[in-house]
Design an enzyme around this catalytic site. Structure first.
Site, PDB file in Angstrom:
ATOM      1  N   GLY A  85      -2.802  -2.427 -15.211  1.00 21.04           N
ATOM      2  CA  GLY A  85      -4.114  -1.925 -15.584  1.00 21.04           C
ATOM      3  C   GLY A  85      -4.903  -2.979 -16.322  1.00 21.04           C
ATOM      4  N   GLY A  86      -5.791  -3.644 -15.602  1.00 24.00           N
ATOM      5  CA  GLY A  86      -6.713  -4.572 -16.243  1.00 24.00           C
ATOM      6  C   GLY A  86      -6.149  -5.916 -16.623  1.00 24.00           C
ATOM      7  N   MET A 114     -10.039   5.266  -2.261  1.00 24.52           N
ATOM      8  CA  MET A 114      -9.695   4.909  -0.882  1.00 24.52           C
ATOM      9  C   MET A 114      -9.222   6.148  -0.132  1.00 24.52           C
ATOM     10  SD  MET A 114     -10.322   1.685  -1.102  1.00 24.52           S
ATOM     11  CE  MET A 114      -9.884   1.340   0.589  1.00 24.52           C
ATOM     12  N   GLY A 115      -8.462   6.980  -0.816  1.00 24.87           N
ATOM     13  CA  GLY A 115      -7.952   8.184  -0.150  1.00 24.87           C
ATOM     14  C   GLY A 115      -6.624   7.948   0.549  1.00 24.87           C
ATOM     15  N   GLY A 124      -3.901  -5.947  -9.957  1.00 25.09           N
ATOM     16  CA  GLY A 124      -4.658  -5.513  -8.782  1.00 25.09           C
ATOM     17  C   GLY A 124      -6.085  -6.006  -8.809  1.00 25.09           C
ATOM     18  N   SER A 125      -6.916  -5.331  -9.586  1.00 24.63           N
ATOM     19  CA  SER A 125      -8.359  -5.585  -9.547  1.00 24.63           C
ATOM     20  C   SER A 125      -8.763  -7.020  -9.833  1.00 24.63           C
ATOM     21  CB  SER A 125      -9.068  -4.670 -10.546  1.00 24.63           C
ATOM     22  OG  SER A 125      -8.755  -3.332 -10.294  1.00 24.63           O
ATOM     23  N   LYS A 173       5.459   5.339 -10.829  1.00 26.66           N
ATOM     24  CA  LYS A 173       4.158   4.898 -11.342  1.00 26.66           C
ATOM     25  C   LYS A 173       3.373   6.092 -11.860  1.00 26.66           C
ATOM     26  CE  LYS A 173       0.182   2.148 -10.007  1.00 26.66           C
ATOM     27  NZ  LYS A 173      -0.397   1.456  -8.852  1.00 26.66           N
ATOM     28  N   LYS A 194       0.864  -1.177   0.000  1.00 26.47           N
ATOM     29  CA  LYS A 194       0.000   0.000   0.000  1.00 26.47           C
ATOM     30  C   LYS A 194       0.905   1.233   0.000  1.00 26.47           C
ATOM     31  CE  LYS A 194      -3.656   2.452   0.280  1.00 26.47           C
ATOM     32  NZ  LYS A 194      -4.554   2.461  -0.901  1.00 26.47           N
ATOM     33  N   CYS A 250      -2.014   8.682  -8.003  1.00 27.60           N
ATOM     34  CA  CYS A 250      -3.343   8.414  -7.454  1.00 27.60           C
ATOM     35  C   CYS A 250      -4.260   9.571  -7.835  1.00 27.60           C
ATOM     36  CB  CYS A 250      -3.250   8.264  -5.935  1.00 27.60           C
ATOM     37  SG  CYS A 250      -4.860   8.185  -5.160  1.00 27.60           S
TER      38      CYS A 250
END
Ligand code: FAD
Ligand code: FAD
Ligand code: FMN
Ligand code: FMN
Ligand code: FES
Ligand code: FES
Lengths: 253, 295, 295, 253
Positions: free
Chosen positions: B239-240, B74-75, B261-262, B161, B48, B127
């Site tokens: 990404g994806g 998320m912030g 990630g996702s 990134k 994180k 972000c």
């Protein structure tokens, strides 16, 4: 895994269960396993995890901003619901349910829907007992209060002394962490961990196992997705009752 | 389908167990969940994003699952310096610490806390939904260069990134390269919003969020391809990515490896599943395909 | 779900039959296909973008269908001035002529060809894959303003269609507004690429293309929301709209109406199907919801 | 509608059918209705529409860049295939197939797979006849050549004089626009339009009904999606044989 944007529901009824606990009913039933939870969006404040006490209701203990707004809501107001999420209990045979405080809410449907349930229920005082009357009509309810104002004088774990655990096929537990840890210790001593399932609470943001805020040590399991129901065996060496992480990921006792 | 031969992987100064890296912010706050991802097949993990102060993140909803991706705000919740304790439990593992700050000094400070434990740093200058951080500085090439230089003072590999929410991602990539970055990670999430028609409000507590997952894969491939033409340091595609074929496609666009990630949402065991499809004893060398689509 | 009352619609100076407009470049090259879309329920139609010279477009593949959208690089094929003949057949119909050029003079010239026949113009300063045109000028606020002014000399309503491939879409929206635009259309496609791992080459003949359809809906909603906060002229939402609920969501973000393109692939009768769900005699007035998500 | 990125196929066999026409076989069969087409990606050049002459082959008449590269390809080389797209023929009963030039290719499977077919085949000269031998083994083939070097001396429409159209349940036609218009006129005069289906060609870029490059007047139908097969009735008042639009959308005769 349920998906998508929050579903908007309209509140139909608000029932005060105890001075600090309120049930909010809405106009939609969510098909769910007992033990699953939803993410409840209180617009303008926050989104928080809540068990479905009924398929169309949540039962809220007021603790902070979002819960305070929730318990003050009126019929006609709206909530956003994501979920249901998580795994749910595996329920069979003769069931022993053990709850502490608002932990009765996630177990309510066990008492109402399952055929053969003994319900051990703890609270600080008699007027903090919730769903007591309703459950008494359906199952064998035994009560403990910290101040002795109803039932056994002491913690709910104390009620276990009078229970013959061998008689039960399933043991389900929900309550504050210290209460669950002490129940876990008793079950461990009495070799009944295998048939026990605990409903865990951790700080949740996503509800779908990606953000990591609800992860538990030492296995890195997500309470939101691998749980919230865990077998007592898997929790023996866990952080339960020792610490948890807050919204920032900082450990707290 | 093309399969790769299982070889030792060295990308952007990091020696990883395979080409698949856990992306920042996904199950990345505790040592225990990071270890779990390594056990389940991740070649390396990014933590994180850690910043100069603890943050509790934005009010919820923080994330919604869409048909073809996720949207989150998320912030940047994070335990800040206390993350040192988590990292200790991971010593010797391929762990990249993601860091963020509001200026080069903060990047330098945060990196310093982890300089002896991290295998490498990943600079989150991307972000899209935390004011004063992330993409708010990542759209300015001069600041990106300065932050990279500040982190490089710790003499560790530094990955930068990037955000796709810019007119020209290559100008930012080149700035990172000039700042001494060891690799570019492309991309962070795409700025997005959904509105709840029932509530008549944006669904995320922060209103704006970042789109990730399958929906952004064609955007990520494009960014990797553009960066490969413009920069000469290694690129990590992100990404994806959700299957072995996607990994090959990212590599052909120019990526040395990928972050994932996702895809965890549909399959918590995604790393082991992709490894099974991606590697084979008679597979070809990744060198043969990295950037090959540039012809 | 919310339904709207069927009322006469006036958006950005165009009087349309409903809130649904056929997006530029989709079945928009012949009078006959444009009429067909009007017959099947479009409230107005935008033509294929017409430029200063006939163009044959990029070599194929020009378009691929993805799981959640399309990716295309047509390359602005168009018959240029000869499109006047097609338009004649549509006189009296709600037709918006999309135009493009490499500079304000060309925009002025092309608009002039259609000044007596078009209900309005849509300036394409946003196509992400035609060099010298579209997004190559649409990322510069000064040029966008100048092109808008040039077209406005013809005293017709002018819509300016923006690209999302910029760091800050509101700066371009404001430039259009300053140039005298009657409405902003947001968004054109998102710059993207896919690679064929079998052929080891980008799948589009032009390599880069534009992503449209469901995948970009959250990006389009975000852009509309941002523009609504920054500009005061009407906004037409475009990008991934494929059902009545999406129309409502776009309106809540701030759109007065929507354009629909890619959804035609799944359902050539999309306009009539959305109308059926969107309008009801007891529906509410659109005024009640346009921009309501801004609270 | 078939979806997705082009499927990569490898060429397995190349067969010269006539001086200008070549069949290219590949290593994959595409499930398809007779009459459907695919978009063939010749990497580095273009992507063009082609009927599937077999489930695993296309038959190419060399006319320009992409077709020139295609006919020169060797086994082992690769193509990208999108599709199959379009609607396909509705075939039943006794079938009359009428082809002109390379228009025989899209009808080949009609002749090979249907039980009762009469095949009228036209070409400029005898050596431009394709699939003649193969079809003769399967059905009643009649030939017309412009120069009289084989069969009837004249256009294929002329062969219709000797045919009793009432005997047929289905009439399928494919060839250059002028040939199809003249067949259409004959069928119209002889009141047989209803059972006729024409395989149309227009400039195609997307293949899925979105770009508009293949639209026909006056109905705005897409040849790629609403077609390529159209009933003769629906073509009566169409642009067929009058004009078509090129890649820029400019009308051409
Ligand atoms: C799976 C699960 C089921 C739950 N079911 C119920 C239920 O049926 N009834 C009930 O009253 N409560 C339930 N809770 C606890 C409830 O989520 C918290 O009490 C609530 O989030 C407090 O929010 P707040 O804004 O009022 O308090 P805050 O002032 O924000 O916080 C007070 C405390 O509540 C807890 N908390 C706050 N936000 C969260 C969050 N996002 N996730 C988890 N904990 C949080 C933290 O311990 C925090 O210190 C459940 C929690 C979980 C994880
Ligand atoms: C549904 C359909 C099925 C077809 N089936 C076959 C077949 O089985 N065998 C065969 O040999 N040919 C077939 N064609 C025609 C074939 O597509 C063209 O001959 C080919 O595209 C020419 O490409 P080129 O690059 O060689 O020629 P170019 O030099 O590019 O053009 C020569 C001519 O070919 C035509 N053409 C070019 N590109 C296209 C395009 N994208 N779409 C349509 N026409 C184009 C135009 O009339 C053009 O003037 C079919 C066409 C369609 C629409
Ligand atoms: C829940 C969530 C949290 C994230 N947190 C961070 C973060 O802290 N730092 C960061 O650089 N990227 C963060 N990201 C972005 C991801 O690392 C990644 O760049 C993005 O999601 C695209 O990859 P994917 O499509 O594989 O998810 C986060 C993404 C998600 C979904
Ligand atoms: C095949 C195709 C051609 C397009 N051609 C144009 C064009 O000529 N001019 C233009 O401004 N936009 C063009 N666009 C963009 C669309 O008008 C629209 O902005 C975009 O596709 C997003 O909307 P959608 O998701 O509803 O398709 C084209 C899109 C597609 C898919
Ligand atoms: S709440 Fe996000 S992983 Fe559990
Ligand atoms: S080829 Fe695009 S609509 Fe037919």
């Amino acid at each position: 895994m349920a998906e998508g944007l929050p579903v908007t529901v309209t509140i139909t009824k608000v029932v005060k269960e105890s001075p600090g606990v309120t049930t909010v009913f809405f106009d939609r039933e969510f098909e769910s396993c007992i033990g699953q939870f939803v993410m409840v969006w209180v617009e303008g404040t926050d989104e928080i995890p809540m068990a479905l006490s009924y398929k169309n209701a949540i039962t809220i203990q007021r603790v902070g901003d979002a819960t305070t707004r929730l318990v003050a809501m009126k019929p006609g107001e709206k909530l956003g619901i994501r979920g249901p999420f998580g795994n749910g209990f595996r329920l069979h045979g003769k069931i022993l349910a053990i709850s502490g405080g608002a932990g009765t809410a996630p177990l309510l449907r066990v008492g109402l829907e399952c055929p053969d349930v003994t319900f051990l229920m703890g609270a600080r005082t008699a007027d903090e007992l919730i769903f007591h009357k309703m459950l008494t009509e359906k199952c064998d309810v035994r009560v403990a209060t910290d101040d002795g104002s109803a039932g056994f004088h002491g913690y709910v774990a104390g009620l276990l002394d009078e229970i013959s655990l061998d008689e039960y096929d399933t043991i389900v537990v929900c309550g504050p962490d210290p209460m669950m840890r002490s129940v876990l210790s008793v079950l461990q001593k009495r070799s009944s961990l295998e048939k026990s399932q605990f409903s865990m609470h951790r700080y949740m943001k996503c509800g779908v196992g990606v953000c990591g805020s609800c992860c538990m040590d030492p296995d890195g399991l997500c309470v939101c997705r691998d749980g919230p129901i865990f077998s007592g065996l898997s929790l023996q060496n866990s952080e339960l009752g020792k610490y948890h992480r807050n919204a920032a990921g900082l450990k707290e006792k | 389908m093309i399969t790769l031969s299982p070889e030792p992987v060295m990308m952007g100064g990091v020696s990883a167990r395979n080409h698949l890296v856990l992306a920042a912010g996904v199950l990345g706050t505790c040592a225990s969940s990071l270890s779990r991802m390594l056990r389940s097949g991740a070649g390396a993990v990014v933590t994180k994003s850690i910043g100069p102060e603890p943050r509790f993140g934005h009010p919820g909803p923080c994330l919604v699952v869409l048909e073809d991706g996720l949207m989150n705000a998320m912030g940047l919740p994070n335990p800040s310096k206390q993350f040192q304790d988590e990292l200790s439990a991971l010593s010797g593992e391929p762990v990249i610490v993601s860091i963020f700050g509001g200026n080069p000094e903060q990047f330098h400070e945060v990196a310093g806390w982890f300089a002896d434990k991290a295998q490498a740093f990943e600079l989150n200058v991307s972000c899209p939904h935390a004011s004063g951080f992330g993409a708010q500085i990542g759209t300015n090439p001069d600041i990106v260069k300065a932050c990279t230089e500040a982190v490089k003072e710790w003499k560790k590999p530094a990955w930068v990134k990037l955000t796709p929410n810019v007119t020209d991602i290559t100008s930012i990539g080149k700035a990172a390269e000039e700042g001494g970055a060891d690799a570019i990670v492309a991309i962070n999430t795409v700025r997005a919003m959904r509105i709840s028609t029932g509530m008549r409000r944006p669904v995320l507590g922060n209103k704006y969020g970042g789109l990730s997952g399958k929906a952004i894969f064609p955007i990520a491939v494009r960014c990797v391809y553009e960066l490969y033409e413009a920069c000469s340091i290694p690129i990590i595609g992100c990404g994806g990515v959700s299957c072995a074929e996607d990994v090959i496609e990212m590599m052909m666009a120019g990526a040395q490896g990928v972050e994932i990630g996702s895809a965890i949402v549909r399959d918590p065991d995604i790393f082991s599943h992709i490894c099974k499809d991606l590697y084979a004893p008679d597979g070809i060398s990744p060198r043969e395909i990295v950037g090959c689509a540039h012809g």
